[in-house]
Design a protein around this motif. Structure first.
Motif, mmCIF file in Angstrom:
data_model
loop_
_atom_site.group_PDB
_atom_site.id
_atom_site.type_symbol
_atom_site.label_atom_id
_atom_site.label_comp_id
_atom_site.label_asym_id
_atom_site.label_seq_id
_atom_site.Cartn_x
_atom_site.Cartn_y
_atom_site.Cartn_z
ATOM 1 N N PRO A 31 0.920 -1.173 0.025
ATOM 2 C CA PRO A 31 0.035 -0.007 -0.030
ATOM 3 C C PRO A 31 0.813 1.103 -0.119
ATOM 4 O O PRO A 31 1.167 1.847 0.973
ATOM 5 C CB PRO A 31 -0.841 -0.145 1.259
ATOM 6 N N HIS A 33 1.450 5.385 -1.383
ATOM 7 C CA HIS A 33 0.357 6.416 -1.239
ATOM 8 C C HIS A 33 0.470 7.652 -2.344
ATOM 9 O O HIS A 33 1.363 7.539 -2.703
ATOM 10 C CB HIS A 33 0.675 7.048 0.066
ATOM 11 N N LYS A 61 7.628 5.957 0.997
ATOM 12 C CA LYS A 61 6.858 5.046 0.068
ATOM 13 C C LYS A 61 7.499 4.831 -1.322
ATOM 14 O O LYS A 61 7.253 3.831 -1.898
ATOM 15 C CB LYS A 61 5.382 5.817 0.150
ATOM 16 N N PHE A 81 -0.236 -0.248 -4.995
ATOM 17 C CA PHE A 81 -1.425 0.433 -4.795
ATOM 18 C C PHE A 81 -1.107 1.838 -4.293
ATOM 19 O O PHE A 81 -0.452 1.889 -3.219
ATOM 20 C CB PHE A 81 -2.569 -0.233 -3.957
ATOM 21 N N LEU A 83 -2.575 4.573 -2.909
ATOM 22 C CA LEU A 83 -3.661 5.104 -2.195
ATOM 23 C C LEU A 83 -4.019 6.538 -1.873
ATOM 24 O O LEU A 83 -3.138 7.180 -1.801
ATOM 25 C CB LEU A 83 -3.988 4.419 -0.764
ATOM 26 N N VAL A 126 -10.816 0.480 -0.523
ATOM 27 C CA VAL A 126 -9.532 -0.107 -0.576
ATOM 28 C C VAL A 126 -9.356 -1.359 -0.140
ATOM 29 O O VAL A 126 -8.581 -2.079 -0.731
ATOM 30 C CB VAL A 126 -8.805 0.988 0.646
ATOM 31 N N LEU A 130 -7.656 -4.302 -2.416
ATOM 32 C CA LEU A 130 -6.884 -5.413 -1.668
ATOM 33 C C LEU A 130 -7.084 -6.967 -1.909
ATOM 34 O O LEU A 130 -6.298 -7.543 -2.245
ATOM 35 C CB LEU A 130 -6.570 -4.900 -0.011
#
Length: 210
Positions: A31, A33, A61, A81, A83, A126, A130
């Motif tokens: 995950p 960002h 990230k 991903f 997010l 979300v 996932l």
């Protein structure tokens, strides 16, 4: 904050990737960002634009994404991903719950950035993404997960005050330099791959207290 971001998102991700083969893990979902993009100039923001983080969190990230890409070269299926700003009941210490708590108490709400606009996505979306990525076909390349709609922080504050029928006042001040001030996710790719429904309003179920 820099130490926490590094230890969690860089060192933590590296340790998980190292442990994955020994645990017979075939696929890992990372995950990332939207803050990896920094302050983009066009909206919505495609997943292919250059990464320009403006704070330690975004940089950590980016590093996590790079380690995932290296792991993929060694055979681990790594899905990234990016997010948007997820929200849900039980959330704390972030913009929506902080605004909600202030409104419930009738306290002033400070908005950092008159024109600040962000993409808010419910945690349901979300989690659905996932699950599909974990058990569906392998998705290559980073995928943006968000509502695809921008919400100004000043409008967000006003809506929360109205929902609570609060007497809270809203104070607009200058944006904080280290924060990302503008982002709207490009979700066409994600919707095609994951078949995630798009709500008409990204804050369609904003509660009075979150």
């Amino acid at each position: 904050m820099a130490d926490y971001s590094f230890n969690t998102n860089v060192l933590g991700t590296y340790n998980v990737l190292q442990a994955a083969p020994a645990a017979c893990v075939r696929r890992l979902i990372f995950p990332s960002h939207c803050e990896v993009h920094g302050n983009p100039v066009a909206f919505p923001v495609p997943d292919t634009v250059p990464l320009r983080p403006k704070n330690a969190y975004g940089a950590s990230k980016v590093a996590g994404e790079v380690y995932c890409r290296l792991a993929a070269q060694q055979g681990l299926e790594s899905v990234v991903f990016r997010l948007a700003n997820a929200y849900a009941p039980g959330d704390r210490d972030r913009v929506i719950p902080l605004f909600a708590a202030a409104a419930s108490a009738g306290l002033p709400i400070t908005v950092f950035g008159r024109h600040k606009i962000l993409d808010f996505v419910r945690i349901d979306t979300v989690v659905d993404a996932l699950i599909q990525a974990a058990f569906g076909r392998y998705i290559r390349g980073p995928v943006g997960i968000g509502s695809g709609k921008g919400t100004t922080i000043s409008d967000l504050a006003s809506r929360i005050v109205d929902l609570n029928r609060s007497v809270s006042t809203i104070e607009l001040v200058e944006e904080r330099e280290q924060e990302v001030g503008r982002f709207v996710a490009y979700i066409t790719h994600g919707k095609r791959l994951l078949k995630i429904p798009e709500p008409d309003d990204p804050l369609w179920a904003l509660p009075k207290a979150i």
